[in-house]
Scaffold this motif. Structure first.
Motif, PDB file in Angstrom:
ATOM      1  N   ILE A  31      37.101  42.446 -25.254  1.00 59.70           N
ATOM      2  CA  ILE A  31      38.453  42.356 -24.708  1.00 59.70           C
ATOM      3  C   ILE A  31      39.325  43.460 -25.286  1.00 59.70           C
ATOM      4  CG2 ILE A  31      39.192  40.705 -26.466  1.00 59.70           C
ATOM      5  CD1 ILE A  31      41.003  39.454 -24.304  1.00 59.70           C
ATOM      6  N   SER A  32      40.186  44.023 -24.456  1.00 60.03           N
ATOM      7  CA  SER A  32      41.125  45.034 -24.924  1.00 60.03           C
ATOM      8  C   SER A  32      42.572  44.581 -24.782  1.00 60.03           C
ATOM      9  CB  SER A  32      40.935  46.338 -24.158  1.00 60.03           C
ATOM     10  OG  SER A  32      41.213  46.157 -22.772  1.00 60.03           O
ATOM     11  N   ALA A  33      42.841  43.702 -23.817  1.00 59.62           N
ATOM     12  CA  ALA A  33      44.209  43.246 -23.596  1.00 59.62           C
ATOM     13  C   ALA A  33      44.182  41.986 -22.743  1.00 59.62           C
ATOM     14  CB  ALA A  33      45.037  44.324 -22.895  1.00 59.62           C
ATOM     15  N   MET A  34      45.314  41.305 -22.742  1.00 61.64           N
ATOM     16  CA  MET A  34      45.539  40.174 -21.836  1.00 61.64           C
ATOM     17  C   MET A  34      46.736  40.499 -20.966  1.00 61.64           C
ATOM     18  SD  MET A  34      43.279  37.796 -22.419  1.00 61.64           S
ATOM     19  CE  MET A  34      44.026  36.354 -21.672  1.00 61.64           C
ATOM     20  N   GLY A  35      46.737  39.946 -19.775  1.00 64.95           N
ATOM     21  CA  GLY A  35      47.844  40.244 -18.878  1.00 64.95           C
ATOM     22  C   GLY A  35      48.217  39.080 -17.998  1.00 64.95           C
ATOM     23  N   TRP A  36      49.441  39.138 -17.521  1.00 63.77           N
ATOM     24  CA  TRP A  36      49.918  38.219 -16.489  1.00 63.77           C
ATOM     25  C   TRP A  36      50.186  39.025 -15.224  1.00 63.77           C
ATOM     26  CZ3 TRP A  36      49.906  33.053 -16.652  1.00 63.77           C
ATOM     27  CH2 TRP A  36      49.842  32.421 -17.907  1.00 63.77           C
ATOM     28  N   TYR A  37      49.731  38.491 -14.114  1.00 61.22           N
ATOM     29  CA  TYR A  37      49.935  39.092 -12.809  1.00 61.22           C
ATOM     30  C   TYR A  37      50.496  38.024 -11.881  1.00 61.22           C
ATOM     31  CZ  TYR A  37      47.146  43.005 -14.456  1.00 61.22           C
ATOM     32  OH  TYR A  37      46.698  44.085 -15.159  1.00 61.22           O
ATOM     33  N   ARG A  38      51.084  38.439 -10.774  1.00 61.52           N
ATOM     34  CA  ARG A  38      51.594  37.459  -9.826  1.00 61.52           C
ATOM     35  C   ARG A  38      51.372  37.936  -8.407  1.00 61.52           C
ATOM     36  NH1 ARG A  38      58.123  37.979 -11.066  1.00 61.52           N
ATOM     37  NH2 ARG A  38      58.464  40.033 -10.096  1.00 61.52           N
ATOM     38  N   GLN A  39      51.269  36.945  -7.524  1.00 57.77           N
ATOM     39  CA  GLN A  39      51.044  37.242  -6.113  1.00 57.77           C
ATOM     40  C   GLN A  39      51.906  36.312  -5.277  1.00 57.77           C
ATOM     41  OE1 GLN A  39      46.930  37.069  -4.858  1.00 57.77           O
ATOM     42  NE2 GLN A  39      47.343  38.381  -3.105  1.00 57.77           N
ATOM     43  N   ALA A  40      52.823  36.916  -4.552  1.00 60.34           N
ATOM     44  CA  ALA A  40      53.673  36.168  -3.634  1.00 60.34           C
ATOM     45  C   ALA A  40      52.982  36.086  -2.275  1.00 60.34           C
ATOM     46  CB  ALA A  40      55.028  36.851  -3.506  1.00 60.34           C
ATOM     47  N   PRO A  41      53.345  35.123  -1.438  1.00 59.04           N
ATOM     48  CA  PRO A  41      52.701  34.994  -0.127  1.00 59.04           C
ATOM     49  C   PRO A  41      52.812  36.284   0.684  1.00 59.04           C
ATOM     50  CG  PRO A  41      53.993  33.053  -0.606  1.00 59.04           C
ATOM     51  CD  PRO A  41      54.303  34.039  -1.698  1.00 59.04           C
ATOM     52  N   ASP A  46      50.395  41.767  -8.290  1.00 61.70           N
ATOM     53  CA  ASP A  46      51.056  42.810  -9.064  1.00 61.70           C
ATOM     54  C   ASP A  46      51.080  42.480 -10.544  1.00 61.70           C
ATOM     55  OD1 ASP A  46      53.542  43.215  -6.473  1.00 61.70           O
ATOM     56  OD2 ASP A  46      51.716  44.383  -6.817  1.00 61.70           O
ATOM     57  N   LEU A  47      51.116  43.517 -11.337  1.00 56.21           N
ATOM     58  CA  LEU A  47      51.262  43.376 -12.778  1.00 56.21           C
ATOM     59  C   LEU A  47      52.635  42.799 -13.124  1.00 56.21           C
ATOM     60  CD1 LEU A  47      50.500  44.137 -15.798  1.00 56.21           C
ATOM     61  CD2 LEU A  47      51.688  46.282 -15.335  1.00 56.21           C
ATOM     62  N   VAL A  48      52.638  41.860 -14.068  1.00 59.09           N
ATOM     63  CA  VAL A  48      53.894  41.356 -14.627  1.00 59.09           C
ATOM     64  C   VAL A  48      54.055  41.889 -16.045  1.00 59.09           C
ATOM     65  CG1 VAL A  48      55.198  39.317 -15.321  1.00 59.09           C
ATOM     66  CG2 VAL A  48      53.833  39.277 -13.210  1.00 59.09           C
ATOM     67  N   ALA A  49      53.037  41.660 -16.870  1.00 56.58           N
ATOM     68  CA  ALA A  49      53.105  42.082 -18.272  1.00 56.58           C
ATOM     69  C   ALA A  49      51.716  42.083 -18.876  1.00 56.58           C
ATOM     70  CB  ALA A  49      54.007  41.146 -19.081  1.00 56.58           C
ATOM     71  N   THR A  50      51.516  42.960 -19.860  1.00 57.85           N
ATOM     72  CA  THR A  50      50.264  42.979 -20.605  1.00 57.85           C
ATOM     73  C   THR A  50      50.559  43.066 -22.098  1.00 57.85           C
ATOM     74  OG1 THR A  50      50.084  45.387 -20.468  1.00 57.85           O
ATOM     75  CG2 THR A  50      48.944  44.111 -18.764  1.00 57.85           C
ATOM     76  N   ILE A  51      49.571  42.624 -22.881  1.00 56.35           N
ATOM     77  CA  ILE A  51      49.662  42.730 -24.331  1.00 56.35           C
ATOM     78  C   ILE A  51      48.291  43.103 -24.866  1.00 56.35           C
ATOM     79  CG2 ILE A  51      49.280  40.232 -24.631  1.00 56.35           C
ATOM     80  CD1 ILE A  51      51.171  40.441 -27.111  1.00 56.35           C
ATOM     81  N   THR A  52      48.254  44.133 -25.725  1.00 55.73           N
ATOM     82  CA  THR A  52      46.978  44.572 -26.284  1.00 55.73           C
ATOM     83  C   THR A  52      46.641  43.758 -27.536  1.00 55.73           C
ATOM     84  OG1 THR A  52      47.952  46.215 -27.769  1.00 55.73           O
ATOM     85  CG2 THR A  52      47.515  46.909 -25.500  1.00 55.73           C
ATOM     86  N   LEU A  53      45.436  43.963 -28.043  1.00 57.52           N
ATOM     87  CA  LEU A  53      45.039  43.278 -29.263  1.00 57.52           C
ATOM     88  C   LEU A  53      45.947  43.664 -30.428  1.00 57.52           C
ATOM     89  CD1 LEU A  53      41.133  43.434 -29.147  1.00 57.52           C
ATOM     90  CD2 LEU A  53      42.655  41.562 -28.485  1.00 57.52           C
ATOM     91  N   GLY A  54      46.477  44.867 -30.366  1.00 53.46           N
ATOM     92  CA  GLY A  54      47.368  45.317 -31.425  1.00 53.46           C
ATOM     93  C   GLY A  54      48.798  44.855 -31.254  1.00 53.46           C
ATOM     94  N   GLY A  55      49.075  44.176 -30.135  1.00 49.21           N
ATOM     95  CA  GLY A  55      50.411  43.627 -29.921  1.00 49.21           C
ATOM     96  C   GLY A  55      51.338  44.502 -29.086  1.00 49.21           C
ATOM     97  N   SER A  56      50.834  45.619 -28.596  1.00 47.92           N
ATOM     98  CA  SER A  56      51.677  46.466 -27.743  1.00 47.92           C
ATOM     99  C   SER A  56      51.845  45.798 -26.381  1.00 47.92           C
ATOM    100  CB  SER A  56      51.044  47.835 -27.568  1.00 47.92           C
ATOM    101  OG  SER A  56      50.970  48.514 -28.804  1.00 47.92           O
TER     102      SER A  56
END
Length: 116
Positions: A31-41, A46-56
């Motif tokens: 794993i390199s990062a986690m992210g939140w994405y969203r999809q409207a009807p 689309d990307l909402v936000a990501t966070i890397t293992l280092g916290g960026s």
């Protein structure tokens, strides 16, 4: 295979807040990062936000200053704190585990509806 399970979605009035959680069923290799994405009807995911293992962190312009992504690595959990919600934030929100050289994992999604 590791599963990602989102929770915390629901119906909220404009200006309100919600906190989404994404729990991984186990440690995620490569794993390199986690992210939140969203999809409207009728729209793309689309990307909402990501966070890397280092916290960026990285945010879509539309949510900067209103949403905050954070992670608790000990709990294999990533959060999305959402404030000052707008009707335009209505979508299904997905959690993603971004991996190096391997297939990413996605959760099943949680519905967020912002409406009066």
């Amino acid at each position: 295979q590791v599963q990602l399970v989102e929770s915390g979605g629901g119906l909220v009035q404009p200006g309100g807040s919600l906190r989404l959680s994404c729990i991984a069923s186990g440690s995620i290799p490569r794993i390199s990062a986690m992210g939140w994405y969203r999809q409207a009807p009728g729209k793309e995911r689309d990307l909402v936000a990501t966070i890397t293992l280092g916290g960026s962190t990285n945010y879509a312009d539309s949510v900067k200053g209103r949403f905050t992504i954070s992670a608790d690595n000990a709990k294999n959990t990533v959060y999305l704190q959402m404030r000052s919600l707008k009707p335009a934030d209505t979508a299904v929100y997905y959690c993603r585990a971004i991996r190096n050289g391997a297939r990413d994992y996605w959760g099943q999604g949680t519905q967020v509806t912002v409406s009066s």
